[in-house]
Design an enzyme around this catalytic site. Structure first.
Site, PDB file in Angstrom:
ATOM      1  N   LYS A 202     101.576  29.477 -75.836  1.00  0.00           N
ATOM      2  CA  LYS A 202     101.637  28.221 -74.678  1.00  0.00           C
ATOM      3  C   LYS A 202     100.453  27.537 -75.014  1.00  0.00           C
ATOM      4  O   LYS A 202      99.432  27.816 -74.601  1.00  0.00           O
ATOM      5  CB  LYS A 202     101.509  29.040 -73.378  1.00  0.00           C
ATOM      6  CG  LYS A 202     101.676  28.089 -72.159  1.00  0.00           C
ATOM      7  CD  LYS A 202     101.073  28.138 -71.044  1.00  0.00           C
ATOM      8  CE  LYS A 202      99.587  27.804 -71.081  1.00  0.00           C
ATOM      9  NZ  LYS A 202      99.279  26.451 -71.278  1.00  0.00           N
ATOM     10  N   GLU A 275      88.341  33.905 -77.124  1.00  0.00           N
ATOM     11  CA  GLU A 275      87.316  33.097 -77.838  1.00  0.00           C
ATOM     12  C   GLU A 275      87.052  31.818 -76.664  1.00  0.00           C
ATOM     13  O   GLU A 275      87.608  31.187 -76.278  1.00  0.00           O
ATOM     14  CB  GLU A 275      87.997  32.065 -78.725  1.00  0.00           C
ATOM     15  CG  GLU A 275      88.609  33.302 -80.057  1.00  0.00           C
ATOM     16  CD  GLU A 275      87.390  33.905 -80.885  1.00  0.00           C
ATOM     17  OE1 GLU A 275      86.281  33.401 -80.762  1.00  0.00           O
ATOM     18  OE2 GLU A 275      87.695  34.816 -81.618  1.00  0.00           O
ATOM     19  N   CYS A 309      83.763  24.134 -79.100  1.00  0.00           N
ATOM     20  CA  CYS A 309      83.132  25.285 -78.631  1.00  0.00           C
ATOM     21  C   CYS A 309      82.099  25.623 -79.346  1.00  0.00           C
ATOM     22  O   CYS A 309      81.111  25.938 -78.672  1.00  0.00           O
ATOM     23  CB  CYS A 309      84.364  26.426 -78.829  1.00  0.00           C
ATOM     24  SG  CYS A 309      84.796  26.778 -80.479  1.00  0.00           S
ATOM     25  N   GLU A 407      77.969  24.714 -69.460  1.00  0.00           N
ATOM     26  CA  GLU A 407      78.376  23.810 -70.836  1.00  0.00           C
ATOM     27  C   GLU A 407      78.939  22.586 -70.442  1.00  0.00           C
ATOM     28  O   GLU A 407      79.719  22.338 -69.370  1.00  0.00           O
ATOM     29  CB  GLU A 407      79.972  24.763 -71.220  1.00  0.00           C
ATOM     30  CG  GLU A 407      80.328  24.319 -72.464  1.00  0.00           C
ATOM     31  CD  GLU A 407      81.617  24.990 -72.940  1.00  0.00           C
ATOM     32  OE1 GLU A 407      82.165  25.422 -71.957  1.00  0.00           O
ATOM     33  OE2 GLU A 407      81.962  25.101 -74.211  1.00  0.00           O
TER      34      GLU A 407
HETATM   35  P1  NAD Z   1      90.972  26.619 -69.902  1.00  0.00           P
HETATM   36  O1  NAD Z   1      90.735  28.035 -69.913  1.00  0.00           O
HETATM   37  O2  NAD Z   1      90.849  25.745 -68.599  1.00  0.00           O
HETATM   38  O3  NAD Z   1      92.546  26.286 -70.694  1.00  0.00           O
HETATM   39  C1  NAD Z   1      92.873  26.864 -72.088  1.00  0.00           C
HETATM   40  C2  NAD Z   1      94.230  27.314 -72.029  1.00  0.00           C
HETATM   41  O4  NAD Z   1      94.142  28.500 -70.919  1.00  0.00           O
HETATM   42  C3  NAD Z   1      95.038  26.377 -71.629  1.00  0.00           C
HETATM   43  O5  NAD Z   1      96.463  26.597 -72.497  1.00  0.00           O
HETATM   44  C4  NAD Z   1      95.546  26.459 -70.044  1.00  0.00           C
HETATM   45  O6  NAD Z   1      96.703  26.220 -69.822  1.00  0.00           O
HETATM   46  C5  NAD Z   1      95.480  27.840 -70.086  1.00  0.00           C
HETATM   47  N1  NAD Z   1      95.327  28.598 -68.789  1.00  0.00           N
HETATM   48  C6  NAD Z   1      94.599  28.116 -67.696  1.00  0.00           C
HETATM   49  N2  NAD Z   1      94.502  28.838 -66.630  1.00  0.00           N
HETATM   50  C7  NAD Z   1      95.336  29.972 -67.099  1.00  0.00           C
HETATM   51  C8  NAD Z   1      95.579  31.142 -66.504  1.00  0.00           C
HETATM   52  N3  NAD Z   1      94.865  31.343 -65.110  1.00  0.00           N
HETATM   53  N4  NAD Z   1      96.212  32.146 -67.191  1.00  0.00           N
HETATM   54  C9  NAD Z   1      96.504  31.985 -68.255  1.00  0.00           C
HETATM   55  N5  NAD Z   1      96.352  30.654 -69.126  1.00  0.00           N
HETATM   56  C10 NAD Z   1      95.723  29.784 -68.488  1.00  0.00           C
HETATM   57  O7  NAD Z   1      90.166  25.865 -70.961  1.00  0.00           O
HETATM   58  P2  NAD Z   1      89.785  24.320 -71.066  1.00  0.00           P
HETATM   59  O8  NAD Z   1      88.731  23.707 -70.139  1.00  0.00           O
HETATM   60  O9  NAD Z   1      90.969  23.341 -71.386  1.00  0.00           O
HETATM   61  O10 NAD Z   1      89.136  24.411 -72.750  1.00  0.00           O
HETATM   62  C11 NAD Z   1      88.027  24.163 -72.861  1.00  0.00           C
HETATM   63  C12 NAD Z   1      87.044  25.518 -72.646  1.00  0.00           C
HETATM   64  O11 NAD Z   1      87.618  26.079 -73.840  1.00  0.00           O
HETATM   65  C13 NAD Z   1      85.790  25.242 -73.240  1.00  0.00           C
HETATM   66  O12 NAD Z   1      84.815  26.225 -72.328  1.00  0.00           O
HETATM   67  C14 NAD Z   1      85.402  25.597 -74.542  1.00  0.00           C
HETATM   68  O13 NAD Z   1      84.180  26.040 -75.084  1.00  0.00           O
HETATM   69  C15 NAD Z   1      86.389  26.724 -74.885  1.00  0.00           C
HETATM   70  N6  NAD Z   1      86.807  26.850 -76.115  1.00  0.00           N
HETATM   71  C16 NAD Z   1      86.435  27.931 -77.021  1.00  0.00           C
HETATM   72  C17 NAD Z   1      86.701  27.975 -78.389  1.00  0.00           C
HETATM   73  C18 NAD Z   1      86.271  29.135 -79.004  1.00  0.00           C
HETATM   74  O14 NAD Z   1      86.762  29.533 -80.187  1.00  0.00           O
HETATM   75  N7  NAD Z   1      85.231  30.043 -78.444  1.00  0.00           N
HETATM   76  C19 NAD Z   1      87.385  27.098 -78.946  1.00  0.00           C
HETATM   77  C20 NAD Z   1      87.988  25.818 -78.178  1.00  0.00           C
HETATM   78  C21 NAD Z   1      87.486  25.755 -76.815  1.00  0.00           C
END
Ligand code: NAD
Length: 538
Positions: A202, A275, A309, A407
């Site tokens: 997803k 991650e 990230c 962040e």
């Molecule tokens: P997010 O957690 O809001 O969303 C990420 C994914 O999770 C999306 O596909 C979203 O639809 C899904 N999601 C949201 N709520 C959910 C739930 N309750 N249950 C299951 N899935 C759910 O993250 P974002 O804000 O869109 O992305 C940015 C964040 O991601 C930043 O904090 C960044 O640092 C982190 N990030 C980390 C890495 C890494 O490798 N460590 C890489 C990329 C991004």
């Protein structure tokens, strides 16, 4: 700062016309969009519109999946996985190597789509394609090393033959973010396929087309279609039904969501890798090559407009080089080419959404209101694109400011002076995160020693993030609130396997033998233990 697209005129107006828009003709020809969106497993009849952050132009309508669709996705994936688990490693490796070539062959189309959908500069879209190709080649070539059964020592050498097998988990659920929409959507799944699993994924709603192009290329490489099933919809609706049906979850996203997912995985007693976010520091030591550090700092802070990230948001600079470094860092930042478009010359594109822009604006406004100084940038630039925010350097940031420990996930970096290295390391380790760090110094040996004191999963020396992230043979991931588990290297594939021990007893059994009394058996075993220790056995 120069802007490649200073005109307020949108790059694409209204619905794309493949006849007149060369970009649309290349990537977003309606039949291609339909071919991609058809890959979403959806029976709801509902769609979600998708627009480009370059200019707000519509890109596609993405079909949305229901809980029932998720159940169907897992049923298909589970059936496909049964056959796939029986395929020889050579066949799986060959498919991964074909994927490597397909990604390189389809580069222009991939880069166009990533840029249209995420807004990022083309050069940063290229990093994604590169990372997918590197990951595919690595796991194809190292399949035997990571997956072949290994002989282990038995209770009594010779008498017990022990095989340690790596058995696929089954169906892996992958939930991915929007910031690196190709590589985050597919690279973590490649070792899962290699290890004999199926994947249900997803991707984030904002970057579905790129994730679907990834799925298309995976099928083109020869992986059966039902081995990689894509569902679409809000994570908070589809996350739980996915976790309930998965044998393992690979999640990349925010720490807040990661914690929700970890709890649900614990309920199901399934493993997960998380991650998550970071507030990544760079340390510029007194013996650093200042020019090299300034160049690295620009890439580390502003690649993909800081929506990375492993991006740098905090810089700690030694007193002795502070003024020179700041002058070079600011000059290089101001020389960046800002723009919204598909060409290679753009150094930084817009943020992906209004939410991202709001966060960057709020963090900078809050810092300035509380006394921080803006050394570069600091402004939204709607003249370039709706969600553009300038690469921004702040000085004088203090703990009461939001951007001190939170962040931003945008192009905003705070710079701090230090006098004492131990103090700099302590400040770099401050806070909850522990994803990525870097150290600039001309003394590599010393820097490597200091790196051991940094509480981050990856530490780059004389580079911002690319050295560690690109080292696919070594694990990558976060300590503390930046995550659990690791992608890449052996850990990146072993997470998708169950360890199984098969012990074959030969000649005589381990328990009492030949009518021996329990006491005699115990004596014999005790003697054996003493002998084995003397022989230096494990
Ligand atoms: P997010 O957690 O809001 O969303 C990420 C994914 O999770 C999306 O596909 C979203 O639809 C899904 N999601 C949201 N709520 C959910 C739930 N309750 N249950 C299951 N899935 C759910 O993250 P974002 O804000 O869109 O992305 C940015 C964040 O991601 C930043 O904090 C960044 O640092 C982190 N990030 C980390 C890495 C890494 O490798 N460590 C890489 C990329 C991004």
């Amino acid at each position: 700062m120069s802007a490649s697209n200073p005109s307020p005129e949108p790059l694409v107006e209204g619905p794309r016309d493949p006849e007149h828009d060369p970009r649309a003709a290349y990537v977003l020809e309606p039949a291609h969009v339909a071919r991609l969106t058809d890959r979403v497993l959806s029976t709801t009849g509902r769609t979600l519109p998708l627009t480009s952050p370059l200019d707000g132009a519509p890109l596609a309508h993405i079909p949305q999946s229901s809980t029932e669709d998720v159940a169907e996705a897992y049923a298909r994936a589970r059936a496909a996985q049964k056959a796939w688990a029986r395929t020889p490693l050579e066949q799986r490796s060959a498919a991964l190597l074909r994927l490597h070539d397909i990604v390189l062959d389809r580069l222009p189309e991939i880069l166009d789509l990533i840029t249209l959908e995420s807004g990022k500069a083309r050069k940063h879209a290229y990093d994604e394609a590169l990372h997918v190709a590197l990951t595919a080649r690595y796991y194809a070539r190292k399949a035997h090393q990571h997956l072949d059964s290994r002989r282990r020592a038995g209770v009594i050498p010779v008498l017990t033959r022990v095989d340690h097998n790596r058995v696929p988990k089954g169906v892996v659920g992958i939930i991915s973010p929007w910031n690196y929409p190709l590589t985050m959507a597919i690279s973590d799944g490649l070792p899962a396929l290699m290890a004999g699993n199926a994947v249900v994924t997803k991707p984030d709603a904002q970057t579905m087309l790129t994730a679907l192009l990834g799925a298309e290329m995976i099928e083109q490489a020869g992986f059966p279609r039902d081995l990689w099933v894509v569902v679409a919809g809000p994570g908070r609706e589809l996350g739980t039904p996915m976790i309930e049906r998965s044998d393992y979850i690979c999640f990349t996203g925010s720490t807040a969501t990661g914690k929700i997912i970890a709890k649900q995985c614990a309920e199901q007693l399934i493993g997960c890798s998380l991650e998550l976010g970071g507030k990544n520091p760079i340390l510029v030591l007194r013996d650093a090559d200042v020019e090299k550090a300034a160049e690295g700092a620009v890439r580390a802070s502003f690649s993909n407009a800081g929506q990375l990230c492993v991006s740098t948001e905090r810089m700690f600079v030694a007193d002795q080089v502070y003024d020179r470094f700041v002058e070079r860092f600011v000059a290089r930042t101001e020389a960046m080419s800002l723009g919204a478009g598909l060409d290679w010359e753009i150094d930084m594109g817009p943020l992906i959404s209004e939410d991202q822009l709001d966060t960057a604006v709020a963090h900078v406004d809050d810092a300035v209101a509380k006394g921080a100084r803006v050394l570069a940038g600091g402004n939204a630039r709607p003249d370039i694109a709706p969600y553009f925010f300038e690469p921004t350097i702040l000085e004088g940031v203090t703990p009461e400011m939001t951007c001190f420990g939170n962040e931003t996930f945008g192009p905003v970096v705070s710079i701090y002076r230090f006098h004492d290295e131990a103090d700099a390391i302590a400040r770099a380790n401050d806070g909850e995160y522990g994803l990525n760090a870097s150290i600039y110094s001309q003394d590599g040996k010393r820097a490597r020693e200091l790196a051991k004191q940094v509480k981050c999963g990856t530490v780059n020396i004389n580079e911002g993030f690319a050295s560690a992230f690109g080292s696919i043979d070594s694990p990558m991931g976060g300590m503390r609130e930046s995550g659990m588990g690791r992608r890449q290297g052996a850990e990146g594939i072993h997470r998708y396997t169950e360890s199984q021990t098969v012990a074959t007893q030969r000649v005589i059994k381990v328990a009492q033998n030949f009518g021996m009394s329990a006491e005699a058996h115990a004596k014999l075993m005790t003697l054996s233990l003493r002998v084995l220790k003397k022989l230096g056995r494990a």
